[in-house]
Write a protein that holds these residues in place. Sequence first.
Motif, PDB file in Angstrom:
ATOM      1  N   UNK A 113       0.818  -1.214   0.000  1.00  0.00           N
ATOM      2  CA  UNK A 113       0.000   0.000   0.000  1.00  0.00           C
ATOM      3  C   UNK A 113       0.849   1.259   0.000  1.00  0.00           C
ATOM      4  N   UNK A 114       2.088   1.137   0.495  1.00  0.00           N
ATOM      5  CA  UNK A 114       2.919   2.333   0.683  1.00  0.00           C
ATOM      6  C   UNK A 114       3.887   2.601  -0.466  1.00  0.00           C
ATOM      7  N   UNK A 115       3.743   1.869  -1.574  1.00  0.00           N
ATOM      8  CA  UNK A 115       4.611   2.107  -2.735  1.00  0.00           C
ATOM      9  C   UNK A 115       3.751   2.233  -3.989  1.00  0.00           C
ATOM     10  N   UNK A 116       4.098   3.145  -4.897  1.00  0.00           N
ATOM     11  CA  UNK A 116       3.302   3.299  -6.120  1.00  0.00           C
ATOM     12  C   UNK A 116       3.309   2.009  -6.945  1.00  0.00           C
ATOM     13  N   UNK A 117       2.197   1.759  -7.628  1.00  0.00           N
ATOM     14  CA  UNK A 117       2.156   0.639  -8.576  1.00  0.00           C
ATOM     15  C   UNK A 117       3.201   0.918  -9.648  1.00  0.00           C
ATOM     16  N   UNK A 118       4.059  -0.079  -9.912  1.00  0.00           N
ATOM     17  CA  UNK A 118       5.173   0.172 -10.820  1.00  0.00           C
ATOM     18  C   UNK A 118       5.271  -0.840 -11.944  1.00  0.00           C
ATOM     19  N   UNK A 119       6.368  -0.737 -12.683  1.00  0.00           N
ATOM     20  CA  UNK A 119       6.594  -1.629 -13.833  1.00  0.00           C
ATOM     21  C   UNK A 119       6.612  -3.090 -13.414  1.00  0.00           C
ATOM     22  N   UNK A 120       7.234  -3.366 -12.236  1.00  0.00           N
ATOM     23  CA  UNK A 120       7.316  -4.745 -11.758  1.00  0.00           C
ATOM     24  C   UNK A 120       5.940  -5.336 -11.535  1.00  0.00           C
ATOM     25  N   UNK A 121       5.016  -4.544 -10.963  1.00  0.00           N
ATOM     26  CA  UNK A 121       3.650  -5.024 -10.724  1.00  0.00           C
ATOM     27  C   UNK A 121       2.934  -5.293 -12.046  1.00  0.00           C
ATOM     28  N   UNK A 122       3.133  -4.393 -13.019  1.00  0.00           N
ATOM     29  CA  UNK A 122       2.489  -4.579 -14.326  1.00  0.00           C
ATOM     30  C   UNK A 122       3.052  -5.805 -15.041  1.00  0.00           C
ATOM     31  N   UNK A 123       4.368  -6.011 -14.908  1.00  0.00           N
ATOM     32  CA  UNK A 123       5.002  -7.172 -15.545  1.00  0.00           C
ATOM     33  C   UNK A 123       4.435  -8.477 -14.977  1.00  0.00           C
ATOM     34  N   UNK A 124       4.354  -8.556 -13.637  1.00  0.00           N
ATOM     35  CA  UNK A 124       3.857  -9.787 -13.012  1.00  0.00           C
ATOM     36  C   UNK A 124       2.382 -10.007 -13.334  1.00  0.00           C
ATOM     37  N   UNK A 125       1.589  -8.932 -13.347  1.00  0.00           N
ATOM     38  CA  UNK A 125       0.170  -9.055 -13.711  1.00  0.00           C
ATOM     39  C   UNK A 125       0.036  -9.658 -15.109  1.00  0.00           C
ATOM     40  N   UNK A 126       0.888  -9.201 -16.035  1.00  0.00           N
ATOM     41  CA  UNK A 126       0.880  -9.760 -17.388  1.00  0.00           C
ATOM     42  C   UNK A 126       1.251 -11.231 -17.410  1.00  0.00           C
ATOM     43  N   UNK A 127       2.242 -11.597 -16.575  1.00  0.00           N
ATOM     44  CA  UNK A 127       2.683 -12.998 -16.501  1.00  0.00           C
ATOM     45  C   UNK A 127       1.562 -13.910 -15.982  1.00  0.00           C
ATOM     46  N   UNK A 128       0.706 -13.367 -15.112  1.00  0.00           N
ATOM     47  CA  UNK A 128      -0.356 -14.168 -14.498  1.00  0.00           C
ATOM     48  C   UNK A 128      -1.566 -14.327 -15.401  1.00  0.00           C
ATOM     49  N   UNK A 129      -1.685 -13.453 -16.413  1.00  0.00           N
ATOM     50  CA  UNK A 129      -2.940 -13.368 -17.167  1.00  0.00           C
ATOM     51  C   UNK A 129      -3.298 -14.654 -17.912  1.00  0.00           C
ATOM     52  N   UNK A 130      -2.312 -15.454 -18.281  1.00  0.00           N
ATOM     53  CA  UNK A 130      -2.619 -16.664 -19.039  1.00  0.00           C
ATOM     54  C   UNK A 130      -2.809 -17.914 -18.198  1.00  0.00           C
ATOM     55  N   UNK A 131      -2.785 -17.781 -16.875  1.00  0.00           N
ATOM     56  CA  UNK A 131      -2.849 -18.952 -16.000  1.00  0.00           C
ATOM     57  C   UNK A 131      -4.288 -19.369 -15.700  1.00  0.00           C
ATOM     58  N   UNK A 132      -4.451 -20.629 -15.301  1.00  0.00           N
ATOM     59  CA  UNK A 132      -5.782 -21.149 -14.983  1.00  0.00           C
ATOM     60  C   UNK A 132      -6.245 -20.725 -13.592  1.00  0.00           C
ATOM     61  N   UNK A 133      -5.309 -20.412 -12.712  1.00  0.00           N
ATOM     62  CA  UNK A 133      -5.650 -20.108 -11.324  1.00  0.00           C
ATOM     63  C   UNK A 133      -6.484 -18.827 -11.214  1.00  0.00           C
ATOM     64  N   UNK A 134      -7.292 -18.757 -10.159  1.00  0.00           N
ATOM     65  CA  UNK A 134      -7.996 -17.522  -9.819  1.00  0.00           C
ATOM     66  C   UNK A 134      -6.977 -16.536  -9.248  1.00  0.00           C
TER      67      UNK A 134
END
Length: 311
Positions: A113-134
């Motif tokens: 909560x105390x750090x701005x959303x950054x490139x690392x967060x966007x990169x990992x979100x992209x990596x997760x997008x193709x997975x079967x998990x919720x």
Amino acid sequence: MTGRPAGGGRAGGPVDPGKRPYRAGFACFVGRPNAGKSTLTNAIVGQKIAITSNKPQTTRHVIRAVLHRPDSQLVLVDTPGLHRPRTLLGERLNDLVRQTWSEVDVIGLCIPANEPVGRGDRFITGELSGLKATVIAVVTKTDLVDRARLAEQLLAVGELGEFAEVVPVSAVSGHQVDTLVDVMTGYLPESPQLYPDDMLTDDPEQVLVAELVREAALEGVRDELPHSIAVVVEEMIPEGQITKIYADVYVERPSQKAIMIGHRGSRLKAVGTAARRQIEELLGTRVYLDLHVRVAKDWQRDPKQLRKLGF
């Protein structure tokens, strides 16, 4: 790694707890290094399973911690943080993370909560997008910000991607930790119990002991050599009311060995004292801990050394 295919939980979703069928499955927290994943795992289980440190990339092993509830069993898989690898060790840790992601039912993406959303967060979100998990977004460390800042962060996280839920929590204060568990277990598949009632972790004691020694060693050398330390427990010998433990602390260079030992052995003694307290709590017995510091030249880049050290 988890023993069965993932993805069975997506159709489930949270349901009325009074009518909830028994659910069991695997979940993991992901995020950039130092997002609070291990601290959250320990808070949920209510006991120290994963080591924590203010240094990024502290976790190196996949550790499974089991939370037992009357209507569910949540198996939390603590993984290293995904990062840009600079060594062979780093590449292997990233492989370990991605393998785990493909096998769990629920993934909690941790964003502080105390750090701005950054490139690392966007990169990992992209990596997760193709997975079967919720995938659930978990906004961690809410105790470090005020309500206005938290509201801003929740909006920013919501715009990152398609999440099943967005849950703010504080592992330190315990705020919303139970709520997060309710949400995660709601997305697990219907399943019989996976582990016995009394099991908190399926990791061998030697692995947990080695991790506790490494945590104490990391604390003693804050900035000098955070990633150069590895620990191998050579022997654990129960003798009556005491357990004798012989462990080697590995560093990469002779100069690091001198730092680790300290003036007249002072630092190594402090590491042993701190580690012994934690190990006694883990094992429930008195502990004699014998530590030796050894040099394994450039072990993070050497395949043979990595195998020897358990990677």
